[in-house]
Write an enzyme that holds these catalytic residues in place. Structure first.
Site, PDB file in Angstrom:
ATOM      1  N   CYS A  21       0.166   1.260  11.935  1.00  0.00           N
ATOM      2  CA  CYS A  21       1.006   1.479  10.751  1.00  0.00           C
ATOM      3  C   CYS A  21       2.098   2.490  10.982  1.00  0.00           C
ATOM      4  O   CYS A  21       2.970   2.672  10.156  1.00  0.00           O
ATOM      5  CB  CYS A  21       0.139   1.903   9.580  1.00  0.00           C
ATOM      6  SG  CYS A  21      -0.978   0.583   9.156  1.00  0.00           S
TER       7      CYS A  21
ATOM      8  N   HIS B  76      -1.361  -7.605   2.137  1.00  0.00           N
ATOM      9  CA  HIS B  76      -1.398  -8.208   3.480  1.00  0.00           C
ATOM     10  C   HIS B  76      -2.645  -7.851   4.279  1.00  0.00           C
ATOM     11  O   HIS B  76      -2.842  -8.327   5.388  1.00  0.00           O
ATOM     12  CB  HIS B  76      -0.110  -7.912   4.269  1.00  0.00           C
ATOM     13  CG  HIS B  76       0.026  -6.516   4.805  1.00  0.00           C
ATOM     14  ND1 HIS B  76      -0.182  -6.220   6.131  1.00  0.00           N
ATOM     15  CD2 HIS B  76       0.386  -5.365   4.223  1.00  0.00           C
ATOM     16  CE1 HIS B  76       0.049  -4.934   6.339  1.00  0.00           C
ATOM     17  NE2 HIS B  76       0.404  -4.387   5.187  1.00  0.00           N
TER      18      HIS B  76
ATOM     19  N   GLY C 139       0.806  -1.221   0.000  1.00  0.00           N
ATOM     20  CA  GLY C 139       0.000   0.000   0.000  1.00  0.00           C
ATOM     21  C   GLY C 139       0.837   1.268   0.000  1.00  0.00           C
ATOM     22  O   GLY C 139       0.507   2.246  -0.675  1.00  0.00           O
ATOM     23  N   THR C 140       1.915   1.258   0.753  1.00  0.00           N
ATOM     24  CA  THR C 140       2.737   2.470   0.843  1.00  0.00           C
ATOM     25  C   THR C 140       3.308   2.813  -0.530  1.00  0.00           C
ATOM     26  O   THR C 140       3.228   3.963  -0.985  1.00  0.00           O
ATOM     27  CB  THR C 140       3.866   2.258   1.871  1.00  0.00           C
ATOM     28  OG1 THR C 140       3.255   1.992   3.140  1.00  0.00           O
ATOM     29  CG2 THR C 140       4.759   3.477   1.977  1.00  0.00           C
TER      30      THR C 140
ATOM     31  N   SER D 192      -3.395  -3.242  -0.912  1.00  0.00           N
ATOM     32  CA  SER D 192      -2.259  -3.897  -0.255  1.00  0.00           C
ATOM     33  C   SER D 192      -2.595  -5.358  -0.015  1.00  0.00           C
ATOM     34  O   SER D 192      -3.685  -5.674   0.482  1.00  0.00           O
ATOM     35  CB  SER D 192      -1.990  -3.203   1.086  1.00  0.00           C
ATOM     36  OG  SER D 192      -1.054  -3.951   1.835  1.00  0.00           O
TER      37      SER D 192
ATOM     38  N   GLN E  58      -7.904  -0.497   2.921  1.00  0.00           N
ATOM     39  CA  GLN E  58      -8.763  -1.151   3.916  1.00  0.00           C
ATOM     40  C   GLN E  58     -10.067  -1.649   3.317  1.00  0.00           C
ATOM     41  O   GLN E  58     -10.770  -2.452   3.918  1.00  0.00           O
ATOM     42  CB  GLN E  58      -9.066  -0.194   5.083  1.00  0.00           C
ATOM     43  CG  GLN E  58      -7.856   0.128   5.929  1.00  0.00           C
ATOM     44  CD  GLN E  58      -7.324  -1.082   6.690  1.00  0.00           C
ATOM     45  OE1 GLN E  58      -8.014  -2.096   6.879  1.00  0.00           O
ATOM     46  NE2 GLN E  58      -6.084  -0.990   7.147  1.00  0.00           N
TER      47      GLN E  58
HETATM   48  N1  PLP Z   1      -3.172   2.800   3.414  1.00  0.00           N
HETATM   49  C1  PLP Z   1      -3.961   2.387   4.407  1.00  0.00           C
HETATM   50  C2  PLP Z   1      -5.345   2.918   4.530  1.00  0.00           C
HETATM   51  C3  PLP Z   1      -3.488   1.456   5.342  1.00  0.00           C
HETATM   52  O1  PLP Z   1      -4.277   1.053   6.338  1.00  0.00           O
HETATM   53  C4  PLP Z   1      -2.165   0.972   5.198  1.00  0.00           C
HETATM   54  C5  PLP Z   1      -1.597   0.025   6.195  1.00  0.00           C
HETATM   55  O2  PLP Z   1      -2.139  -0.139   7.260  1.00  0.00           O
HETATM   56  C6  PLP Z   1      -1.386   1.418   4.119  1.00  0.00           C
HETATM   57  C7  PLP Z   1      -1.920   2.339   3.252  1.00  0.00           C
HETATM   58  C8  PLP Z   1       0.016   0.934   3.902  1.00  0.00           C
HETATM   59  O3  PLP Z   1       0.002  -0.356   3.341  1.00  0.00           O
HETATM   60  P1  PLP Z   1       1.309  -1.315   3.432  1.00  0.00           P
HETATM   61  O4  PLP Z   1       1.399  -1.746   4.863  1.00  0.00           O
HETATM   62  O5  PLP Z   1       1.005  -2.430   2.505  1.00  0.00           O
HETATM   63  O6  PLP Z   1       2.464  -0.496   2.989  1.00  0.00           O
END
Ligand code: PLP
Length: 385
Positions: A328, A199, A69-70, A197, A177
């Site tokens: 996070c 996971h 996600g990041t 994402s 989410q």
């Molecule tokens: N965006 C949202 C809304 C999230 O809840 C998260 C992680 O909790 C992320 C982005 C980041 O995703 P990742 O952990 O796969 O980098």
């Protein structure tokens, strides 16, 4: 163990692991290689991409596999804002995930962008009128999440996309989410970019997908061999792409589990309110007629005067796993930026506990959780007095 921290991460689905295994072992080819081993990996990658495209209702060449996600948020936000220089103005809200906030911050610091932060109601809602008012002739991008990871607020993304497009701006949504719980088809949402994402939906950590509408220019963040349609260089993680596709095919087979979990969530919220009068539900209310709408599997509360971390540890002793605020922010115990953004005082924002369910969560899990939470609140309260 009763695991109610699925918004932080989910276990890898056994079928996803099974699907990934050959691509980590005997079928270890590089999809760019022209020999048979490489060609088989390229076919597996292409099949995984097609499965994701079907799920999102887009074309396969609009699906970019990422490390999560990041990365997806960074690529969509920075990549679109820098490559489509209609202007240097972005519209967003302070309730977004850090991956979005920090990407915007980088555009401000390094590229002179300006941001309009939308007003957010105590339930996490942004209004269409405020979005309209924030749009300017130089707005390049509107980025708002589909569902909030801490308080569960769902934004009306389809309507916001229409507004953004009416002035010629692009629309990105962080659907991390929402994946597996809400309709994430880009045809329904009308977005130009959407982040997922792995996971959070039964695929491994470090897997993910970003949809970026086909014709759009994207300034890549990772430069190199031009993989992923020049949008994300680096040898593709075939195994994780295959696992992602397998995890979503499992989700698609779950059918009515979403409404079942939403009903459990409502009963849980009512039981907590009855058992613990000082519990305050964050995010949308339970009233079905009111907006905004709540994520089916997220319920988070604050407990005035109590510390969220202490409650979390009390629950953990009873083998119930939850989180305080967002997990996070690398183990941060600062007050949640989301709760501050919806107007809570820092001491209250520090006392939040989030329960996030899975498709397998049962009524009995939640009955035990309410009882354990009531006793944890009682014991922490007696210690505090
Ligand atoms: N965006 C949202 C809304 C999230 O809840 C998260 C992680 O909790 C992320 C982005 C980041 O995703 P990742 O952990 O796969 O980098």
């Amino acid at each position: 163990m009763i695991y109610l921290d699925n918004a932080a991460t989910t276990p890898v689905h056994p079928e996803a692991l099974k699907a990934a295994w050959p691509w980590l072992t005997s079928e270890f080819g590089n999809p760019s290689s022209t020999h048979e081993l490489g060609r088989r990996a390229a076919v597996a990658l292409s099949d995984a991409r097609s499965a994701v495209a079907t799920w999102l209702d887009c074309r396969p060449n609009e699906v970019v596999f990422t490390s999560g996600g990041t990365e997806g948020d960074n690529l969509a936000i920075m990549g679109l804002a820098l490559a489509n220089p209609r202007g240097r103005h972005i519209v967003s809200a302070r309730t977004e995930h850090e991956a979005v906030l920090a990407s915007i911050d980088a555009l401000v610091r390094l590229h002179n962008f300006a941001v309009s932060w939308l007003p957010v109601s105590p339930t996490g809602e942004v209004t269409l009128a405020d979005v309209s008012a924030a749009l300017r002739p130089d707005t390049t991008l509107v980025t708002l999440m589909l569902a909030n990871n801490e308080i569960g607020t769902i934004h009306p993304i389809a309507a916001i996309s229409e507004l953004a497009h009416s002035v010629g701006a692009l629309m990105h949504t962080d659907a991390v989410q929402a994946g597996g719980w809400l309709d994430t088809r880009v045809s329904t949402l009308g977005v130009d970019a959407l982040t997922l994402s792995g996971h959070k939906l039964g695929a491994p950590k470090g897997s993910g997908v970003v949809y970026i509408r086909g014709s759009l220019a994207v300034e890549a963040i990772l430069h190199g061999g031009g993989q992923e349609f020049e949008r994300r260089s680096g040898t593709e993680n075939v195994a994780w792409a295959v696992a992602f596709a397998s995890a979503i095919s499992h989700l698609a087979s779950l059918g009515q589990e979403g409404p079942r979990v939403a009903a459990l969530r409502d009963a849980f919220i009512e039981s907590v309110a009855l058992a613990i009068p000082r519990a305050h539900l964050t995010g949308p209310t339970l009233d079905p007629a009111s907006t905004p709408v709540r994520h089916p599997a997220i319920a988070s509360f604050t407990f005035a005067g109590l510390n969220g971390e202490t409650l979390l540890l009390e629950l953990e002793q009873k083998d119930i796993i939850v989180s305080s605020g967002s997990a996070c922010a690398a183990g941060s115990t600062d007050p949640s930026h989301v709760l501050l953004a919806v107007g809570m005082e820092p001491d209250v924002a520090q006392a939040s506990v989030r329960f996030s369910f899975s498709h397998n969560t049962t009524q009995e899990d939640l009955r035990q959780t309410v009882a354990a939470l009531a006793s944890a609140v009682a014991s922490v309260t007696s210690l505090a007095n």
